[in-house]
Design a protein around this motif. Structure first.
Motif, PDB file in Angstrom:
ATOM      1  N   LEU A  61       0.816  -1.208   0.000  1.00 19.12           N
ATOM      2  CA  LEU A  61       0.000   0.000   0.000  1.00 19.12           C
ATOM      3  C   LEU A  61       0.853   1.263   0.000  1.00 19.12           C
ATOM      4  O   LEU A  61       1.846   1.354   0.715  1.00 19.12           O
ATOM      5  CB  LEU A  61      -0.924   0.027   1.218  1.00 19.12           C
ATOM      6  N   ILE A  69      -9.627  16.248  -4.842  1.00 15.44           N
ATOM      7  CA  ILE A  69      -9.751  15.493  -6.098  1.00 15.44           C
ATOM      8  C   ILE A  69     -10.756  16.135  -7.054  1.00 15.44           C
ATOM      9  O   ILE A  69     -10.734  15.849  -8.251  1.00 15.44           O
ATOM     10  CB  ILE A  69     -10.108  14.015  -5.789  1.00 15.44           C
ATOM     11  N   TYR A  91      -0.672  -0.409  -4.450  1.00 19.26           N
ATOM     12  CA  TYR A  91      -2.043   0.108  -4.461  1.00 19.26           C
ATOM     13  C   TYR A  91      -2.177   1.349  -3.599  1.00 19.26           C
ATOM     14  O   TYR A  91      -1.388   1.568  -2.683  1.00 19.26           O
ATOM     15  CB  TYR A  91      -2.999  -0.991  -4.005  1.00 19.26           C
ATOM     16  N   LEU A  92      -3.205   2.119  -3.886  1.00 16.53           N
ATOM     17  CA  LEU A  92      -3.343   3.448  -3.277  1.00 16.53           C
ATOM     18  C   LEU A  92      -4.350   3.525  -2.133  1.00 16.53           C
ATOM     19  O   LEU A  92      -5.511   3.176  -2.281  1.00 16.53           O
ATOM     20  CB  LEU A  92      -3.821   4.447  -4.336  1.00 16.53           C
ATOM     21  N   LEU A  93      -3.881   4.040  -1.007  1.00 16.05           N
ATOM     22  CA  LEU A  93      -4.765   4.504   0.052  1.00 16.05           C
ATOM     23  C   LEU A  93      -4.853   6.002  -0.160  1.00 16.05           C
ATOM     24  O   LEU A  93      -3.833   6.679  -0.219  1.00 16.05           O
ATOM     25  CB  LEU A  93      -4.116   4.236   1.409  1.00 16.05           C
ATOM     26  N   PHE A  94      -6.076   6.531  -0.257  1.00 12.77           N
ATOM     27  CA  PHE A  94      -6.213   7.886  -0.771  1.00 12.77           C
ATOM     28  C   PHE A  94      -6.963   8.832   0.168  1.00 12.77           C
ATOM     29  O   PHE A  94      -7.957   8.438   0.776  1.00 12.77           O
ATOM     30  CB  PHE A  94      -6.945   7.796  -2.119  1.00 12.77           C
ATOM     31  N   GLY A  95      -6.496  10.051   0.284  1.00  9.03           N
ATOM     32  CA  GLY A  95      -7.213  11.048   1.065  1.00  9.03           C
ATOM     33  C   GLY A  95      -7.084  12.464   0.521  1.00  9.03           C
ATOM     34  O   GLY A  95      -6.087  12.816  -0.105  1.00  9.03           O
ATOM     35  N   ASN A  96      -8.141  13.269   0.713  1.00 11.95           N
ATOM     36  CA  ASN A  96      -8.117  14.699   0.382  1.00 11.95           C
ATOM     37  C   ASN A  96      -7.823  15.488   1.648  1.00 11.95           C
ATOM     38  O   ASN A  96      -8.520  15.311   2.651  1.00 11.95           O
ATOM     39  CB  ASN A  96      -9.488  15.154  -0.132  1.00 11.95           C
ATOM     40  N   TYR A 107      -4.716  11.939   8.108  1.00  9.83           N
ATOM     41  CA  TYR A 107      -4.492  10.982   7.029  1.00  9.83           C
ATOM     42  C   TYR A 107      -3.112  10.337   7.123  1.00  9.83           C
ATOM     43  O   TYR A 107      -2.964   9.133   6.886  1.00  9.83           O
ATOM     44  CB  TYR A 107      -4.683  11.639   5.662  1.00  9.83           C
ATOM     45  N   THR A 110      -3.268   7.692   9.620  1.00  9.32           N
ATOM     46  CA  THR A 110      -4.022   6.544   9.102  1.00  9.32           C
ATOM     47  C   THR A 110      -3.178   5.721   8.151  1.00  9.32           C
ATOM     48  O   THR A 110      -3.172   4.490   8.198  1.00  9.32           O
ATOM     49  CB  THR A 110      -5.276   7.039   8.355  1.00  9.32           C
TER      50      THR A 110
END
Lengths: 327, 327
Positions: A61, A69, A91-96, A107, A110
């Motif tokens: 990750l 976004i 793979y992407l763990l994503f946050g704004n 974030y 996390t």
């Protein structure tokens, strides 16, 4: 099969300490870590499947932190990152973050809790202490060379090009939108623009803007024409702002580009669909995302990094909100 | 402290089976599961910290699968999902499927491997076997009521409204863009449009399109005016396609909306910045994302779900590519 308890006993530490060593989380003194590692070796201790993946740092990750976004610049960036990461099985763990420190810190925490093996961050808060103590590879995106690993485009030159192209095409009373003061790439562009305008013989004025939001862009567009009704060239801080200005100018019946030239920044996909289509400074957005992912993967794999700061070139996209250049 | 090996021995199963029960992954027969759970209880077995979080299903990750984040419809959707999840302390693992089955399956597998507690998917491949065997809560987004849990907007009614508004405003030779045949919401809209046009007295023609991409939209825009130069009303399959059509129409010197009316679909943020600004059918995109997250959180928490299929209303946004309605 040895248990974590036996490891702790042999090393003379608590189970929690062994867990911290295994998970590489929290502070463990160097000599304590050594004792635990020796006990693990001596007892041939194999943590269970999940713990083992943590131990070997086998998570796939990667954390990605973007301002927002829904700003059309960022989906293209995210797409470049994802396409490159996926090739290598990450793979992407994503946050704004919304450019809010609290959200950003939340974030980051996390991401770390979920054992990301690396982090890509498009942040304007990198100088804060939030990144210093992290022990994982980080690549800053859309940020200047003050960061250890970063990928960005040449904002200063982009700002210079925008000014040069408008002057070359005959604008004599140029209005510059300054862009949000906390967004570093916007400020670089502004500096480049001012540098060229300052050395030229054209008149120019500056309007400060505070965000890249759609709604506010409309208000600034109105403000420009109220304050400077006879401006004949506008350098917008991005394509969204330029779209709003173009809309307002057409609404007021101005002839584009004969009476007024407009130049944007970014070259988001929608800009070529405007009418007249928007002349702009193109950032290689997708490629920037790919480069950031490439650097991060090299860092994760412990490979040599030839270049830790990657600056990509920008270029002028000559569409229909600017006139033909004078010979 | 009991080990997983002791649990396996007492239950008379393999360590792998105990692991499957702990991780709730793979198939385990009901009576085998019971034996393992009894052994765990009897031995007072506590898996290590990470395994325990799996056992208690304490992961806070939610998988999100979208066709393509660079299509401006999806960032708004993702934003709604994220804002709602974040309030409850859940985080997004994110992937673009490009509507390719292989990519979609790969991402689903990755999400499951990373112990997501739920999945939100905007897919056109939900009827395939890829979702059937998953034992975690799934909410389908932007999809019809054939799914157990789904959030979507009323596409059929949206298609009807678009046709009614154009007829009401005097278009008599209407061109309909059919939208990609594999995109179910696009087909619902098309059905609604055809239903109303079929019952009316206006002439209409249909052009099939195969994607929502920017580049192809430009080609279709040209095709429309070559095939049907005297069309006086166009119902586009989304706002991007409508933008390309508007661009081409203005390029050809058509008077909008006097000579030609255009109506889009979605109401993405950019549509109000076009000139003339785009009349369109508004989907509550952000709200759809929020609803999907709400349903998923309820499923994760095991709460009662009052409504398993949530259909949100759409509405006509009366801007400047359509004329004033006749009384």
């Amino acid at each position: 099969m040895a248990t974590i308890k036996q490891v702790a006993k042999l090393a003379g530490v608590s189970v929690a300490t062994v867990s911290r060593v295994l998970n590489d989380s929290g502070y463990v003194q160097a000599d304590t870590r050594k004792k635990v590692e020796e006990a693990i070796k001596q007892l041939d201790f194999i943590p269970n499947e999940v713990a083992r993946s943590l131990f070997k740092k086998e998570s796939r990750l990667v954390g990605l932190l973007l301002p927002d976004i829904t700003n059309p610049f960022f989906p293209e960036l995210a797409r470049g990152i994802e396409d490159e990461l996926q090739k290598e099985g990450y793979y992407l763990l994503f946050g704004n973050s919304d450019e809010k420190l609290e959200k950003e810190l939340n974030y980051i925490q996390t991401f770390v809790k979920n054992n990301v093996v690396g982090l890509i961050s498009a942040t304007n808060l990198a100088d804060k202490s939030n990144y210093e103590h992290l022990s994982l590879p980080i690549v800053f995106l859309d940020r200047g060379p003050e960061c250890e690993y970063s990928v960005f485009s040449d904002g200063k030159e982009g700002g210079r090009i925008a000014a040069r192209e408008l002057i070359k095409r005959g604008s004599e009373k140029i209005t510059v939108l300054k862009g949000p003061s906390h967004v570093l790439p916007a400020q670089e562009r502004f500096q480049g623009t001012i540098e060229v305008l300052g050395q030229s013989n054209v008149d120019f004025q500056v309007i400060s803007t505070t965000s890249f939001s759609f709604l506010e862009a409309k208000a600034w567009a109105k403000e420009i024409f109220e304050k400077y009704p006879d401006t004949d060239g506008i350098i917008a801080s991005n394509d969204i702002t330029a779209s709003a200005i173009l809309h307002e100018a057409l609404q007021q019946g101005k002839a584009i580009p004969d009476e007024l030239q407009i130049i944007g920044y970014d070259d988001i996909q929608q800009s070529s669909l405007l009418f007249p289509s928007l002349s702009t400074i193109r950032q290689p957005i997708y490629e920037m995302g790919k480069e950031a992912a490439r650097v991060l993967i090299s860092l994760i794999k412990g490979e040599m990094i030839e270049q830790s700061q990657i600056k990509l070139a920008v270029s002028f996209v000559d569409r229909n909100t600017t006139r033909k250049a004078k010979e």
